[in-house]
Every structure is written in C-alpha cells, then in structure tokens.
Design a protein around this motif. Structure first.
Motif, PDB file in Angstrom:
ATOM      1  N   LYS A   1       0.833  -1.201   0.000  1.00  0.00           N
ATOM      2  CA  LYS A   1       0.000   0.000   0.000  1.00  0.00           C
ATOM      3  C   LYS A   1       0.869   1.254   0.000  1.00  0.00           C
ATOM      4  O   LYS A   1       0.637   2.188  -0.766  1.00  0.00           O
ATOM      5  N   ALA A   2       1.895   1.272   0.846  1.00  0.00           N
ATOM      6  CA  ALA A   2       2.785   2.431   0.935  1.00  0.00           C
ATOM      7  C   ALA A   2       3.601   2.602  -0.340  1.00  0.00           C
ATOM      8  O   ALA A   2       3.798   3.727  -0.825  1.00  0.00           O
ATOM      9  N   THR A   3       4.081   1.489  -0.902  1.00  0.00           N
ATOM     10  CA  THR A   3       4.907   1.535  -2.109  1.00  0.00           C
ATOM     11  C   THR A   3       4.154   2.150  -3.276  1.00  0.00           C
ATOM     12  O   THR A   3       4.648   3.055  -3.966  1.00  0.00           O
ATOM     13  N   PHE A   4       2.943   1.659  -3.507  1.00  0.00           N
ATOM     14  CA  PHE A   4       2.199   2.131  -4.676  1.00  0.00           C
ATOM     15  C   PHE A   4       1.585   3.507  -4.446  1.00  0.00           C
ATOM     16  O   PHE A   4       1.418   4.284  -5.400  1.00  0.00           O
ATOM     17  N   LYS A   5       1.261   3.834  -3.221  1.00  0.00           N
ATOM     18  CA  LYS A   5       0.790   5.194  -2.932  1.00  0.00           C
ATOM     19  C   LYS A   5       1.904   6.192  -3.248  1.00  0.00           C
ATOM     20  O   LYS A   5       1.663   7.248  -3.845  1.00  0.00           O
ATOM     21  N   GLN A   6       3.130   5.849  -2.887  1.00  0.00           N
ATOM     22  CA  GLN A   6       4.259   6.733  -3.163  1.00  0.00           C
ATOM     23  C   GLN A   6       4.534   6.824  -4.658  1.00  0.00           C
ATOM     24  O   GLN A   6       4.757   7.913  -5.194  1.00  0.00           O
ATOM     25  N   PHE A   7       4.533   5.687  -5.348  1.00  0.00           N
ATOM     26  CA  PHE A   7       4.816   5.668  -6.791  1.00  0.00           C
ATOM     27  C   PHE A   7       3.804   6.516  -7.548  1.00  0.00           C
ATOM     28  O   PHE A   7       4.164   7.357  -8.374  1.00  0.00           O
ATOM     29  N   ILE A   8       2.537   6.320  -7.251  1.00  0.00           N
ATOM     30  CA  ILE A   8       1.499   7.072  -7.955  1.00  0.00           C
ATOM     31  C   ILE A   8       1.564   8.546  -7.586  1.00  0.00           C
ATOM     32  O   ILE A   8       1.360   9.428  -8.426  1.00  0.00           O
ATOM     33  N   GLY A   9       1.885   8.841  -6.331  1.00  0.00           N
ATOM     34  CA  GLY A   9       1.999  10.230  -5.904  1.00  0.00           C
ATOM     35  C   GLY A   9       3.088  10.981  -6.632  1.00  0.00           C
ATOM     36  O   GLY A   9       2.947  12.178  -6.927  1.00  0.00           O
ATOM     37  N   THR A  10       4.185  10.286  -6.947  1.00  0.00           N
ATOM     38  CA  THR A  10       5.278  10.955  -7.665  1.00  0.00           C
ATOM     39  C   THR A  10       4.886  11.286  -9.106  1.00  0.00           C
ATOM     40  O   THR A  10       5.544  12.104  -9.752  1.00  0.00           O
ATOM     41  N   LEU A  11       3.820  10.674  -9.594  1.00  0.00           N
ATOM     42  CA  LEU A  11       3.332  10.941 -10.939  1.00  0.00           C
ATOM     43  C   LEU A  11       2.521  12.240 -11.013  1.00  0.00           C
ATOM     44  O   LEU A  11       2.410  12.850 -12.082  1.00  0.00           O
ATOM     45  N   HIS A  12       1.975  12.663  -9.894  1.00  0.00           N
ATOM     46  CA  HIS A  12       1.044  13.793  -9.900  1.00  0.00           C
ATOM     47  C   HIS A  12       1.654  15.109 -10.383  1.00  0.00           C
ATOM     48  O   HIS A  12       1.002  15.846 -11.143  1.00  0.00           O
ATOM     49  N   PRO A  13       2.891  15.473 -10.001  1.00  0.00           N
ATOM     50  CA  PRO A  13       3.469  16.706 -10.549  1.00  0.00           C
ATOM     51  C   PRO A  13       3.599  16.681 -12.069  1.00  0.00           C
ATOM     52  O   PRO A  13       3.423  17.718 -12.734  1.00  0.00           O
ATOM     53  N   LEU A  14       3.903  15.504 -12.634  1.00  0.00           N
ATOM     54  CA  LEU A  14       3.993  15.376 -14.092  1.00  0.00           C
ATOM     55  C   LEU A  14       2.625  15.624 -14.722  1.00  0.00           C
ATOM     56  O   LEU A  14       2.512  16.338 -15.734  1.00  0.00           O
ATOM     57  N   ILE A  15       1.587  15.054 -14.131  1.00  0.00           N
ATOM     58  CA  ILE A  15       0.229  15.234 -14.660  1.00  0.00           C
ATOM     59  C   ILE A  15      -0.172  16.703 -14.619  1.00  0.00           C
ATOM     60  O   ILE A  15      -0.734  17.243 -15.581  1.00  0.00           O
ATOM     61  N   GLU A  16       0.125  17.355 -13.511  1.00  0.00           N
ATOM     62  CA  GLU A  16      -0.221  18.768 -13.387  1.00  0.00           C
ATOM     63  C   GLU A  16       0.535  19.619 -14.399  1.00  0.00           C
ATOM     64  O   GLU A  16      -0.011  20.577 -14.958  1.00  0.00           O
ATOM     65  N   LYS A  17       1.799  19.272 -14.653  1.00  0.00           N
ATOM     66  CA  LYS A  17       2.575  20.027 -15.641  1.00  0.00           C
ATOM     67  C   LYS A  17       1.971  19.854 -17.031  1.00  0.00           C
ATOM     68  O   LYS A  17       1.807  20.825 -17.781  1.00  0.00           O
ATOM     69  N   LEU A  18       1.604  18.621 -17.374  1.00  0.00           N
ATOM     70  CA  LEU A  18       0.986  18.361 -18.670  1.00  0.00           C
ATOM     71  C   LEU A  18      -0.339  19.109 -18.807  1.00  0.00           C
ATOM     72  O   LEU A  18      -0.625  19.703 -19.845  1.00  0.00           O
ATOM     73  N   ALA A  19      -1.140  19.080 -17.752  1.00  0.00           N
ATOM     74  CA  ALA A  19      -2.456  19.706 -17.806  1.00  0.00           C
ATOM     75  C   ALA A  19      -2.379  21.217 -17.903  1.00  0.00           C
ATOM     76  O   ALA A  19      -3.286  21.854 -18.467  1.00  0.00           O
ATOM     77  N   ASN A  20      -1.313  21.803 -17.387  1.00  0.00           N
ATOM     78  CA  ASN A  20      -1.213  23.258 -17.308  1.00  0.00           C
ATOM     79  C   ASN A  20      -0.273  23.883 -18.332  1.00  0.00           C
ATOM     80  O   ASN A  20       0.015  25.084 -18.249  1.00  0.00           O
ATOM     81  N   LEU A  21       0.217  23.097 -19.281  1.00  0.00           N
ATOM     82  CA  LEU A  21       1.073  23.662 -20.323  1.00  0.00           C
ATOM     83  C   LEU A  21       0.312  24.743 -21.086  1.00  0.00           C
ATOM     84  O   LEU A  21      -0.853  24.569 -21.455  1.00  0.00           O
ATOM     85  N   ARG A  22       0.980  25.847 -21.353  1.00  0.00           N
ATOM     86  CA  ARG A  22       0.317  26.948 -22.044  1.00  0.00           C
ATOM     87  C   ARG A  22       0.316  26.766 -23.556  1.00  0.00           C
ATOM     88  O   ARG A  22      -0.562  27.289 -24.242  1.00  0.00           O
ATOM     89  N   VAL A  23       1.285  26.031 -24.079  1.00  0.00           N
ATOM     90  CA  VAL A  23       1.306  25.820 -25.526  1.00  0.00           C
ATOM     91  C   VAL A  23       0.479  24.585 -25.868  1.00  0.00           C
ATOM     92  O   VAL A  23       0.288  23.696 -25.030  1.00  0.00           O
ATOM     93  N   PRO A  24      -0.031  24.492 -27.092  1.00  0.00           N
ATOM     94  CA  PRO A  24      -0.797  23.314 -27.494  1.00  0.00           C
ATOM     95  C   PRO A  24       0.040  22.040 -27.381  1.00  0.00           C
ATOM     96  O   PRO A  24       1.239  22.035 -27.694  1.00  0.00           O
ATOM     97  N   LEU A  25      -0.595  20.964 -26.939  1.00  0.00           N
ATOM     98  CA  LEU A  25       0.063  19.671 -26.752  1.00  0.00           C
ATOM     99  C   LEU A  25      -0.623  18.657 -27.659  1.00  0.00           C
ATOM    100  O   LEU A  25      -1.825  18.397 -27.520  1.00  0.00           O
ATOM    101  N   VAL A  26       0.136  18.098 -28.590  1.00  0.00           N
ATOM    102  CA  VAL A  26      -0.385  17.150 -29.568  1.00  0.00           C
ATOM    103  C   VAL A  26       0.194  15.772 -29.280  1.00  0.00           C
ATOM    104  O   VAL A  26       1.392  15.642 -28.989  1.00  0.00           O
ATOM    105  N   CYS A  27      -0.633  14.747 -29.364  1.00  0.00           N
ATOM    106  CA  CYS A  27      -0.174  13.373 -29.183  1.00  0.00           C
ATOM    107  C   CYS A  27      -0.324  12.616 -30.493  1.00  0.00           C
ATOM    108  O   CYS A  27      -1.381  12.686 -31.130  1.00  0.00           O
ATOM    109  N   ALA A  28       0.724  11.911 -30.900  1.00  0.00           N
ATOM    110  CA  ALA A  28       0.668  11.019 -32.058  1.00  0.00           C
ATOM    111  C   ALA A  28       0.806   9.600 -31.518  1.00  0.00           C
ATOM    112  O   ALA A  28       1.879   9.207 -31.065  1.00  0.00           O
ATOM    113  N   ALA A  29      -0.296   8.839 -31.514  1.00  0.00           N
ATOM    114  CA  ALA A  29      -0.326   7.533 -30.842  1.00  0.00           C
ATOM    115  C   ALA A  29      -0.574   6.408 -31.836  1.00  0.00           C
ATOM    116  O   ALA A  29      -1.486   6.484 -32.663  1.00  0.00           O
TER     117      ALA A  29
END
Length: 264
Positions: A80-108
C-alpha cells in the motif's frame, strides 16, 4: 535523458517516449525524464507547440508490470505504501501536462493502454493510427485507474460510457475512439508522423497566447458558475486584445489575407 528523446525544430518540440522494448511502459526513469523534457520545452520561449510520440510499434502500455511484480513479496501494508508513493510521484507530471500553455499534440500508434490513455487525455489533440486501440486496462490487474483518468474520462465521454470503459477494460478501436472524443482523428499508420507534424506546424503558427487562455478558460469552466465564467472570458479577451496577435488578426481580416501571428 535515456527514456525520452527531445528534438526541436523551429517552434515545435517533439518528445518521444523511448522504451520500445517495454512498450514504453511507465517507470521511475521515464517519469523523471518526461518531467525534465517538458520543463526544458516549457522554459524555451520559442516553443509554440509540443508533440508527444512513442518509439516502436506501440505508444504506451501503461505502468511497467514487471516493476509491479518485483514488489509482490512485500506485506499488504508495504505494498500500500509503495504504490501510494509511486502514484503520488506521478502527480506533478500530470499537473505540468495539464497546465502547459502551448498546445500539446499526441501522435499515438498501436497500444494505448493504462496510463497511456491518461497521457492522451492530458493532450489537447490526439492523432491515432487507424490500427491502434485504447484500453483502460486496470480492471484486468484487479485495481482501479489512476493518472487522472477518472477525472478526464467522464468529462470527455460522459459518466455512463466512462463506467463501461473503466470497468470492462475492453479495447476501443481507433475509429471508435474518435467517435467518443478520445482522439481528434485516425490516420493510416504510415501517415501518422507526417499528419502530426503538419498539425503541429499549424498550431505553432497560431495565436499562442489565445490558445493558452482558451485552454485555461475551458479547464476552469467545470468549477465556475456562469457569471464567474463570463467575467473570466471578459478578462481573457481583454488581455489578448492588448497583444500584437490581436492587432494582426484584425488587420489581416480587414486586408483579406492570412494572419502572421507572433505567438504573443
């Protein structure tokens, strides 16, 4: 950076997830490299569009299951502690992606699974190969979605459809993903890179400040009343009107020519 390749051409910054042997699955290194690459692109004032791609035949297969398996010897409390920490470290990346001011395009291309789906939903536009598919496959591991997917998914496809996608974990073909609003368009795999490059060039030539303000208004609209949102719209319009791109847009309209925006 080993797991993310950064290439800049003109005003476009291209970031390529580079763990093709693991289907670009997310681990600590990829998480850190993507954060660093985004920070580099964000700090460059000449960047007016960012493109995210995946190396190899697939975009991203979600979290690294082999990494997960290495943790299974731990006690329930430790897990529980391991995965809570791992997922928590992902949150700053998500916030950065969500708040980028320039357009963000994905080619998948190929598999877009687990956090790969979240990553596409964090982008402003998604162009997918016509042989690709989306799968929010957490249920097949006996767990729940993370990476902001339960926030974005119902906003994109509606609550009932979000339950079907998240609780059944079925594959969603590219054309269906476009119909649902998970992707902007589907193109032949051989044309994916060219389509993404052309689309990014279109956005990079656009009014960058207006794009940024539009994104901010749309994101905030879910948490505002009508009067507050209209006030924010007035503030945003006025801010843009004070910049050179507005003057260029008005002049080009009157002169019946294509505008040449500075991105300001």
């Amino acid at each position: 950076m080993n797991t993310v390749l950064l290439k800049k051409e003109g005003s476009i910054c291209e970031l390529t997830l580079n763990r093709p042997e693991s289907l670009n699955a997310l681990n600590d290194e990829l998480m850190g490299d993507l954060m660093a690459a985004l920070s580099t692109a964000e700090a460059d004032a000449s960047v007016r569009c960012i493109v995210i791609k995946g190396a190899g035949p697939n975009f991203m297969a979600g979290g690294d299951i082999k990494m997960f398996a290495q943790q299974l010897g731990q006690s329930p409390a430790q897990l529980k502690a391991t995965f809570k920490q791992f997922i928590g470290t992902l949150h700053p990346l998500i916030e950065k992606l969500a708040n980028l001011r320039v357009p963000l395009v994905c080619a998948a291309q190929g598999a877009v699974a687990g956090f790969g789906v979240s990553l596409t939903m964090l982008c402003d536009f998604v162009i997918v190969s016509d042989d690709g598919f989306f799968s929010l496959a957490y249920v097949h591991l006996g767990t729940t979605p993370d990476g902001s997917s339960t926030w974005f998914l119902p906003r994109l496809v509606g609550l009932r459809r979000a339950k079907e996608i998240a609780m059944l974990g079925e594959r969603i073909p590219a054309e269906e993903a476009v119909r649902l609003g998970l992707a902007y368009k589907a193109v032949p795999r051989a044309a994916l890179d060219a389509e993404a490059a052309a689309f990014a060039a279109r956005l990079a030539a656009g009014p960058t400040q207006a794009y940024a303000n539009t994104k901010a208004l749309l994101h905030a609209s879910f948490n505002r009343g009508l009067a507050e949102q209209m006030e924010a719209e007035a503030d945003s319009f006025a801010e843009c009107a004070a910049g050179p791109d507005f003057a260029e847009g008005v002049k080009s309209f009157i002169e019946r020519r294509k505008p040449v925006f500075q991105g300001k």
